[in-house]
Design an enzyme around this catalytic site. Structure first.
Site, PDB file in Angstrom:
ATOM      1  N   ASP A 158       0.829  -1.211   0.000  1.00  0.00           N
ATOM      2  CA  ASP A 158       0.000   0.000   0.000  1.00  0.00           C
ATOM      3  C   ASP A 158       0.862   1.260   0.000  1.00  0.00           C
ATOM      4  OD1 ASP A 158      -2.408  -1.283   0.013  1.00  0.00           O
ATOM      5  OD2 ASP A 158      -2.766  -1.055   2.146  1.00  0.00           O
ATOM      6  N   CYS A 207      -8.610   2.732  -2.686  1.00  0.00           N
ATOM      7  CA  CYS A 207      -8.111   1.362  -2.496  1.00  0.00           C
ATOM      8  C   CYS A 207      -9.019   0.296  -3.092  1.00  0.00           C
ATOM      9  CB  CYS A 207      -7.815   1.089  -1.031  1.00  0.00           C
ATOM     10  SG  CYS A 207      -9.200   1.290   0.081  1.00  0.00           S
ATOM     11  N   HIS A 264     -11.432  -6.191   1.512  1.00  0.00           N
ATOM     12  CA  HIS A 264     -12.606  -5.361   1.768  1.00  0.00           C
ATOM     13  C   HIS A 264     -13.219  -4.703   0.522  1.00  0.00           C
ATOM     14  CE1 HIS A 264     -10.230  -1.585   1.848  1.00  0.00           C
ATOM     15  NE2 HIS A 264      -9.403  -2.198   2.663  1.00  0.00           N
TER      16      HIS A 264
END
Length: 116
Positions: free
Chosen positions: A12, A52, A102
Site C-alpha cells: 500500500d 483502495c 474489503h
C-alpha cells in the site's frame, strides 16, 4: 512440467521508486529487495485508481474500475467476473488470498467461500 511458482505482492501507498533496490537512498528495504532480486519488479506500472477498493478490484479482475463495477470504496464486484485466483486455479495452481481485501467487506474465514 510443473508451472512456475507465482506470488503477487502489492504494498500500500508505495511507488516503484520507494525501494532501496530501485535507487532510493533514504530507505532500507532489504526484504523487498531480496524478493525483487529473485523475481520480477515492475518499474513502469500505474494505479488504476487513487481509491483502495477500485485499485484492488483492478488487481483481481484485470479490468479498469468502471467495468469491474467498483468505482469507489464499499462497492461489490460485478457478478460473474473471472478473478485472478479463479483463473490461476483453472490453470492448475493452488491459490490463496492473504492480506487486505474489503471489496466491499472482509472475506469470510471459510476457505470454500472465497472465489479462486
Amino acid at each position: 512440467m510443473q508451472p512456475p511458482n507465482v506470488i503477487f505482492l502489492c504494498t500500500d501507498q508505495q511507488r516503484a521508486g520507494d525501494l532501496s533496490c530501485a535507487g532510493n537512498r533514504y530507505v532500507a528495504t532489504p526484504n523487498m529487495d531480496a524478493i525483487a532480486s529473485r523475481g520480477v519488479r515492475f518499474e513502469r506500472s500505474y494505479c488504476t485508481s487513487p481509491l483502495c477498493s477500485p485499485a484492488r478490484a483492478s488487481h483481481v479482475t484485470g479490468r479498469m474500475p468502471l467495468p469491474s463495477g467498483v468505482t469507489t470504496n464499499h462497492q461489490s464486484l460485478l457478478p460473474g467476473l473471472p478473478l485472478l485466483g479463479e483463473v490461476m486455479s483453472a490453470g492448475g495452481y493452488q491459490t490463496r488470498w492473504v492480506g487486505k481485501w474489503h471489496v466491499p467487506h472482509e472475506y469470510p474465514l471459510e476457505l470454500d467461500a472465497i472465489p479462486g
